[in-house]
Write an enzyme that holds these catalytic residues in place. Structure first.
Site, PDB file in Angstrom:
ATOM      1  N   ASP A 151       0.865  -1.177   0.000  1.00 48.62           N
ATOM      2  CA  ASP A 151       0.000   0.000   0.000  1.00 48.62           C
ATOM      3  C   ASP A 151       0.905   1.231   0.000  1.00 48.62           C
ATOM      4  OD1 ASP A 151      -2.296   1.697   0.148  1.00 48.62           O
ATOM      5  OD2 ASP A 151      -3.351   0.127   1.251  1.00 48.62           O
ATOM      6  N   GLY A 184       4.074   1.184  -2.001  1.00 50.10           N
ATOM      7  CA  GLY A 184       3.949   1.281  -3.447  1.00 50.10           C
ATOM      8  C   GLY A 184       2.502   1.277  -3.883  1.00 50.10           C
ATOM      9  N   PHE A 215      -0.590  -0.176  -6.393  1.00 46.39           N
ATOM     10  CA  PHE A 215      -0.938  -1.419  -7.082  1.00 46.39           C
ATOM     11  C   PHE A 215      -1.089  -1.241  -8.580  1.00 46.39           C
ATOM     12  CE2 PHE A 215      -5.117  -0.598  -4.637  1.00 46.39           C
ATOM     13  CZ  PHE A 215      -5.531   0.391  -5.514  1.00 46.39           C
ATOM     14  N   HIS A 226     -13.853  -1.952  -6.376  1.00 48.46           N
ATOM     15  CA  HIS A 226     -15.076  -1.154  -6.533  1.00 48.46           C
ATOM     16  C   HIS A 226     -14.792   0.343  -6.548  1.00 48.46           C
ATOM     17  CE1 HIS A 226     -16.233  -0.511  -1.972  1.00 48.46           C
ATOM     18  NE2 HIS A 226     -14.996  -0.166  -2.227  1.00 48.46           N
TER      19      HIS A 226
END
Length: 379
Positions: free
Chosen positions: A236, A262, A264, A282
């Site tokens: 994250d 980091g 994603f 989502h």
């Protein structure tokens, strides 16, 4: 530009593992059971129910202001007179008294003597040191979220997030430029419960789990606690992984976890046995969601698995939770480019990224969580 890849705070649906959400005021007659409803004139009870809905935002903003001022913290040790509260939090005594009168009448505070107020179990959740405190959510809901809902007409007319029209940039780009809001957002997300569907996942023999967008490490910590031989990697952004490091250290799990700051949208750690994406996809439109999944596909080995935890449209049978889930979907509508999706839509995204869905499992019937888990393997 840095892409901020944390998650959307739920409107209370996942702030508690057990408590049911408070129902909205009910109309005098259940619309589903009255075929002549269109012909009936509104009653006094109908007007009262509508008034309760229309003024609900006023109550929420009162709680936001009290949480922001730290009033619940000042009452944590017991009842105190309004004069003391106003002096310590920097509020006008008369104004504070009127706001406390309103939330007390709503059953959210108690007046133990004239002008002396105390918390209830509900508002104790607004204290900073409460377990899974709701204070960060109250502050964010009272500021950026409140402003975005105020501009919902822009969203309805254009289909675009009101947040971008108000602040001139997307939500995550805005977070990048506001460290204070980033801290509030990360804290709010850290207080969300781990999806109950995790309990139904077979992780026996697990070697390494990579939690992508893992926030403060709640899900990873639960997996490692249940599987003492496993190791974990948490991915994250820096603000989130620092919170995760502290939380996992406090749980005695830090020697089994590697934190990897980091995004994603960048290459991910390779070689994990199981990769997890919890309440991540989502938040993004289809193109970005597939881009995230392709990064996972690049990293996962042939024997690996991906677990995707998301609420599935049409798969929330409890009416109260379904209503709350639909509000969360509107929250995303005014704040983000993402949305909730059906099982078929998630299958399509996973297929486009090179995964094959092996199973879909719902949360346990009596849990407060609404997320299902899609288990997929590389194709």
């Amino acid at each position: 530009m840095t892409v901020h890849d944390t998650r959307t705070p739920d409107l209370g649906a996942d702030q508690s593992d057990a408590a049911d959400p408070a129902p909205a005021p009910a109309p005098a007659i259940d619309p589903a059971s009255d075929p002549a409803l269109d012909e009936r004139a509104p009653s006094i009870a109908d007007r009262a129910a509508l008034f309760g809905v229309l003024t609900g935002g006023w109550t929420a903003q009162c709680l936001y202001a009290l949480a922001k001022l730290g009033v619940p913290d000042l009452l944590a040790a017991g009842p105190r007179p309004v004069e003391d509260l106003a002096a310590e939090c920097g509020a006008d005594r008369r104004a504070l008294r009127r706001v406390l009168n309103a939330v007390t009448a709503a059953g959210l505070f108690r007046e133990t003597a004239p002008g002396t107020f105390a918390l209830t179990p509900v508002t104790r959740l607004l204290c900073r040191d409460a377990t899974r405190s709701s204070r960060p959510s109250a502050i964010m809901f009272g500021e950026e979220v409140y402003q975005s809902f105020g501009a919902i007409m822009h969203t309805l007319r254009t289909g675009e997030p009101a947040f971008e029209q108000l602040y001139g940039k997307g939500f995550y780009d805005y977070l990048d430029d506001d460290p204070q809001l980033t801290a509030v957002f990360s804290a709010a997300m850290g207080n969300a419960a781990v999806p109950a569907a995790l309990a139904g996942c077979d992780l026996s023999g697990l070697g390494t789990v990579v939690d992508v967008g893992g926030g403060d490490g709640g899900l990873l910590g639960k997996v490692l606690t249940r599987h003492p031989a496993a190791r974990g990697i948490l991915v994250d952004l820096p603000e989130a992984v620092e919170q995760a490091r502290a939380k996992l250290t406090a749980a005695g799990l830090d020697q089994r976890v590697t934190v990897a700051p980091g995004s994603f949208f960048d290459p991910l750690p390779t070689g994990g046995d199981v990769y997890t994406l919890s309440r991540v996809l989502h938040n993004w439109d289809d193109e970005q969601a597939v881009a995230i999944l392709r990064r996972v596909r690049e990293a996962v080995p042939d024997h690996g698995r991906l677990l995707v935890f998301e609420r599935l449209e049409g798969r929330t049978p409890d009416p109260a939770r379904a209503a709350q889930a639909q509000l969360i979907d509107v929250l995303m509508l005014v704040m983000l480019d993402g949305r909730d999706r059906t099982e078929e839509e998630y299958r399509g995204l996973l297929d486009a990224a090179g995964f094959e869905v092996r199973s879909v499992r719902a949360a346990p019937l009596h849990s407060s969580s609404t997320e299902s888990v899609l288990e997929a393997t590389p194709r």
